[in-house]
Design an enzyme around this catalytic site. Structure first.
Site, PDB file in Angstrom:
ATOM      1  N   SER A  70     -33.630  56.327   2.493  1.00 27.20           N
ATOM      2  CA  SER A  70     -33.630  56.155   1.043  1.00 27.20           C
ATOM      3  C   SER A  70     -32.185  55.916   0.615  1.00 27.20           C
ATOM      4  O   SER A  70     -31.488  55.106   1.225  1.00 27.20           O
ATOM      5  CB  SER A  70     -34.246  57.380   0.372  1.00 27.20           C
ATOM      6  OG  SER A  70     -34.255  57.237  -1.029  1.00 27.20           O
ATOM      7  N   TYR A  87     -33.461  49.344  -7.830  1.00 24.21           N
ATOM      8  CA  TYR A  87     -33.059  50.046  -6.616  1.00 24.21           C
ATOM      9  C   TYR A  87     -33.389  51.537  -6.712  1.00 24.21           C
ATOM     10  O   TYR A  87     -33.963  52.119  -5.785  1.00 24.21           O
ATOM     11  CB  TYR A  87     -31.565  49.843  -6.385  1.00 24.21           C
ATOM     12  CG  TYR A  87     -31.074  50.314  -5.038  1.00 24.21           C
ATOM     13  CD1 TYR A  87     -31.447  49.652  -3.878  1.00 24.21           C
ATOM     14  CD2 TYR A  87     -30.229  51.416  -4.926  1.00 24.21           C
ATOM     15  CE1 TYR A  87     -30.996  50.064  -2.641  1.00 24.21           C
ATOM     16  CE2 TYR A  87     -29.763  51.831  -3.702  1.00 24.21           C
ATOM     17  CZ  TYR A  87     -30.147  51.163  -2.561  1.00 24.21           C
ATOM     18  OH  TYR A  87     -29.696  51.584  -1.320  1.00 24.21           O
ATOM     19  N   LYS A 143     -36.142  53.389  -4.244  1.00 26.00           N
ATOM     20  CA  LYS A 143     -35.699  54.451  -3.338  1.00 26.00           C
ATOM     21  C   LYS A 143     -36.274  55.810  -3.739  1.00 26.00           C
ATOM     22  O   LYS A 143     -36.555  56.652  -2.877  1.00 26.00           O
ATOM     23  CB  LYS A 143     -34.168  54.502  -3.318  1.00 26.00           C
ATOM     24  CG  LYS A 143     -33.521  53.284  -2.652  1.00 26.00           C
ATOM     25  CD  LYS A 143     -33.917  53.162  -1.186  1.00 26.00           C
ATOM     26  CE  LYS A 143     -33.121  52.086  -0.465  1.00 26.00           C
ATOM     27  NZ  LYS A 143     -33.431  51.996   0.977  1.00 26.00           N
TER      28      LYS A 143
END
Length: 262
Positions: free
Chosen positions: A140, A154, A158
């Site tokens: 991650s 993003y 993640k």
């Protein structure tokens, strides 16, 4: 010999993870989109390790395509045997404020970071379950722990991996498969060099609190956590505290951001 499959293994953290596992005597299958970069990665690994060329398999694959991902794993297992360890390192980050970023670029980050991980796990999990053993490490990011301006895609992709890892771990532990997740900080990789030029000051206020790590150091902690079957792997005290005490730390960080940016 044991077999490691690593997506995004042609550079950065993934390449360093491959280097460590080769030194342990593993057979390694490197998977990435570009054949030329994969070839460069193999040459680099052969120079730095005593591994033979046969120990490194290169597989060109788009991790966002589930059919391709399944075929890639079948080919890797045919060459090197069943997958003992999966590390999902393929990732994409393109910082830009949400209202300025096209849907295509936003969606592509979710596709690589989340679905690319899901497809890789799905491709190896049935075999691990049948053999009642295996280790999975999902990469991650520290960006999963806090919202960052210009990183909405993003951060979302993640963060989604955290819930996926937790649910999958509870399912997989009954048949002897460990599922781990790690949250690397900024790391001195080719992707970081591309990203940093696009990062706005508001994001740097939050992300600059942690100095970039060398990929070798990140990879070593990641591998140690994988081998020990740790639920989560953190990098440095700042990110560890943010993970454990986010309800108290985030308001302070957001207050600081408000004061330091227009």
């Amino acid at each position: 010999m044991a077999h490691l499959i690593i997506t995004g293994g042609s550079s950065g953290i993934g390449l360093e993870v491959a280097r460590i596992y080769l030194a342990k005597g593993y057979r390694v299958s490197l998977m990435a989109r570009r054949a030329d970069i994969l070839q460069d990665a193999r040459e680099e690994l052969l120079k730095a390790n005593t591994a033979t060329q046969d120990a490194i398999l290169l597989v060109t694959v788009d991790v966002c395509n589930e059919t391709e991902m399944r075929a890639a794993v079948i080919a890797a297992e045919a060459a090197h045997g069943p997958c003992d360890v999966l590390v999902t390192s393929a990732g994409r980050v393109e910082p830009q404020f949400f209202d300025a970023q096209s849907s295509d670029i936003f969606d592509a980050q979710l596709a690589v970071n989340f679905f690319g991980t899901v497809y890789a796990v799905r491709a190896v999990l049935a075999g691990m379950r049948q053999r009642r053993g295996g280790r999975i490490m999902l990469i991650s990011s520290g960006a999963a722990l806090i919202g960052i301006p210009a990183y909405s895609a993003y951060c979302a992709s993640k963060s989604a991996l955290t819930g996926f890892a937790e649910a999958l771990r509870l399912e997989a532990q009954s048949y002897g498969v460990s599922v781990s997740i790690c949250y690397p900080p900024d790391t001195l990789t080719p992707q970081y060099e591309r990203e940093i030029g696009l990062r706005p000051p508001a994001a740097q206020v939050l992300m600059g609190a942690v100095r970039p790590w060398k990929p070798q150091a990140v990879a070593q902690l990641l591998v140690d956590g994988t081998e020990r079957g740790k639920r989560q792997v953190h990098f440095g005290l700042t990110l560890k505290l943010l993970s454990c005490f986010s309800a108290f730390i985030k308001p302070v960080m957001f207050w600081r951001l408000a004061r330091l940016t227009p």
